[in-house]
Design a protein around this motif. Structure first.
Motif, PDB file in Angstrom:
ATOM      1  N   VAL A 278       0.755  -1.241   0.134  1.00 33.36           N
ATOM      2  CA  VAL A 278      -0.014   0.092   0.113  1.00 33.36           C
ATOM      3  C   VAL A 278       1.033   1.422   0.045  1.00 33.36           C
ATOM      4  O   VAL A 278       0.585   2.432  -0.692  1.00 33.36           O
ATOM      5  N   LEU A 279       2.038   1.114   0.870  1.00 39.82           N
ATOM      6  CA  LEU A 279       2.915   2.482   0.776  1.00 39.82           C
ATOM      7  C   LEU A 279       3.626   2.539  -0.389  1.00 39.82           C
ATOM      8  O   LEU A 279       3.862   3.717  -1.043  1.00 39.82           O
ATOM      9  N   LEU A 280       4.036   1.442  -1.199  1.00 41.65           N
ATOM     10  CA  LEU A 280       4.421   1.671  -2.331  1.00 41.65           C
ATOM     11  C   LEU A 280       3.668   2.144  -3.364  1.00 41.65           C
ATOM     12  O   LEU A 280       3.968   3.050  -4.288  1.00 41.65           O
ATOM     13  N   LEU A 281       2.391   1.703  -3.508  1.00 38.93           N
ATOM     14  CA  LEU A 281       1.360   2.230  -4.432  1.00 38.93           C
ATOM     15  C   LEU A 281       1.038   3.661  -4.180  1.00 38.93           C
ATOM     16  O   LEU A 281       0.732   4.642  -5.070  1.00 38.93           O
ATOM     17  N   VAL A 282       0.984   4.054  -2.865  1.00 38.22           N
ATOM     18  CA  VAL A 282       0.691   5.441  -2.593  1.00 38.22           C
ATOM     19  C   VAL A 282       1.789   6.374  -2.958  1.00 38.22           C
ATOM     20  O   VAL A 282       1.520   7.457  -3.583  1.00 38.22           O
TER      21      VAL A 282
ATOM     22  N   LEU B 248       9.782   9.652  -0.772  1.00 36.78           N
ATOM     23  CA  LEU B 248       9.816   9.183   0.667  1.00 36.78           C
ATOM     24  C   LEU B 248       8.923   8.084   1.021  1.00 36.78           C
ATOM     25  O   LEU B 248       9.432   7.384   1.915  1.00 36.78           O
ATOM     26  N   VAL B 249       7.804   8.251   0.492  1.00 35.83           N
ATOM     27  CA  VAL B 249       6.788   7.199   0.609  1.00 35.83           C
ATOM     28  C   VAL B 249       7.144   6.048   0.334  1.00 35.83           C
ATOM     29  O   VAL B 249       6.851   4.781   0.600  1.00 35.83           O
TER      30      VAL B 249
ATOM     31  N   LEU C 284       9.593   0.316   0.982  1.00 33.98           N
ATOM     32  CA  LEU C 284      10.720  -0.522   0.860  1.00 33.98           C
ATOM     33  C   LEU C 284      11.207  -0.982   2.167  1.00 33.98           C
ATOM     34  O   LEU C 284      11.475  -1.943   2.516  1.00 33.98           O
ATOM     35  N   ALA C 285      11.348   0.137   3.117  1.00 37.17           N
ATOM     36  CA  ALA C 285      11.845  -0.272   4.529  1.00 37.17           C
ATOM     37  C   ALA C 285      10.648  -1.150   5.293  1.00 37.17           C
ATOM     38  O   ALA C 285      11.111  -2.245   5.996  1.00 37.17           O
TER      39      ALA C 285
ATOM     40  N   ALA D 255      16.679  -3.415  -2.865  1.00 33.16           N
ATOM     41  CA  ALA D 255      16.062  -2.295  -3.240  1.00 33.16           C
ATOM     42  C   ALA D 255      16.378  -1.046  -2.619  1.00 33.16           C
ATOM     43  O   ALA D 255      17.004   0.013  -3.123  1.00 33.16           O
ATOM     44  N   LEU D 256      16.347  -1.446  -1.354  1.00 30.05           N
ATOM     45  CA  LEU D 256      16.598  -0.166  -0.136  1.00 30.05           C
ATOM     46  C   LEU D 256      18.004   0.136  -0.218  1.00 30.05           C
ATOM     47  O   LEU D 256      18.220   1.220  -0.222  1.00 30.05           O
ATOM     48  N   ASN D 257      18.852  -0.930  -0.252  1.00 32.83           N
ATOM     49  CA  ASN D 257      20.227  -0.367  -0.239  1.00 32.83           C
ATOM     50  C   ASN D 257      20.464   0.253  -1.547  1.00 32.83           C
ATOM     51  O   ASN D 257      21.507   1.085  -1.361  1.00 32.83           O
ATOM     52  N   PHE D 258      20.136  -0.027  -2.632  1.00 32.85           N
ATOM     53  CA  PHE D 258      20.303   0.623  -4.037  1.00 32.85           C
ATOM     54  C   PHE D 258      19.929   1.905  -3.637  1.00 32.85           C
ATOM     55  O   PHE D 258      20.574   2.864  -4.263  1.00 32.85           O
TER      56      PHE D 258
END
Length: 101
Positions: free
Chosen positions: A34-38, A51-52, A57-58, A70-73
Motif C-alpha cells: 500500500v505504501l509503495l502504491l501510494v 519518501l513514501v 521498501l523499508a 532495493a532499499l540498499n540500492f
C-alpha cells in the motif's frame, strides 16, 4: 463435531490456521505494498512520493530480501547524489575489505 460438519469446516479451519501462523508476514506485505502504491501515485500527484516509496521498501525489507536490496540500492544512489551536490569525490573502495552485515 459430526463427520459432515468437519468436512464443511475444514477449508475454513485451514485458512484460519494459515492466517494465524503468517499474520505478521501478511500484514507487512499489505502495508508495504500500500505504501509503495501510494508513493507511486504521489509521483504524479502532489506529495512526498519518493519518501513514501522508501518507507514502503523499508517496511517490506523486514520480511523480503529483494526489498532490502532495493532499499540498499536507493541508499547508495542517495549517497551519490548527496556527494555530487556537495562536490565530494566518491570514497575509494578497497577490494580487500569486506563489509559484514
Amino acid at each position: 463435531m459430526p463427520r459432515i460438519a468437519h468436512w464443511v469446516w475444514f477449508p475454513f479451519g485451514v485458512t484460519l490456521r494459515f492466517i494465524a501462523r503468517n499474520g505478521k508476514r501478511i500484514a507487512v506485505s499489505v502495508i508495504g505494498i500500500v505504501l509503495l502504491l501510494v508513493g507511486l501515485v504521489m509521483m504524479v500527484l502532489p506529495g512526498p512520493g519518493i519518501l513514501v516509496i522508501i518507507a514502503g521498501l523499508a517496511v517490506l525489507a523486514t520480511e523480503y530480501v529483494w526489498a532490502q536490496r532495493a532499499l540498499n540500492f536507493a541508499k547508495e544512489k542517495a549517497e551519490q547524489a548527496k556527494n555530487k551536490v556537495l562536490g565530494r569525490k566518491p570514497a575509494a573502495v578497497d577490494p580487500d575489505v569486506v563489509d559484514e552485515p
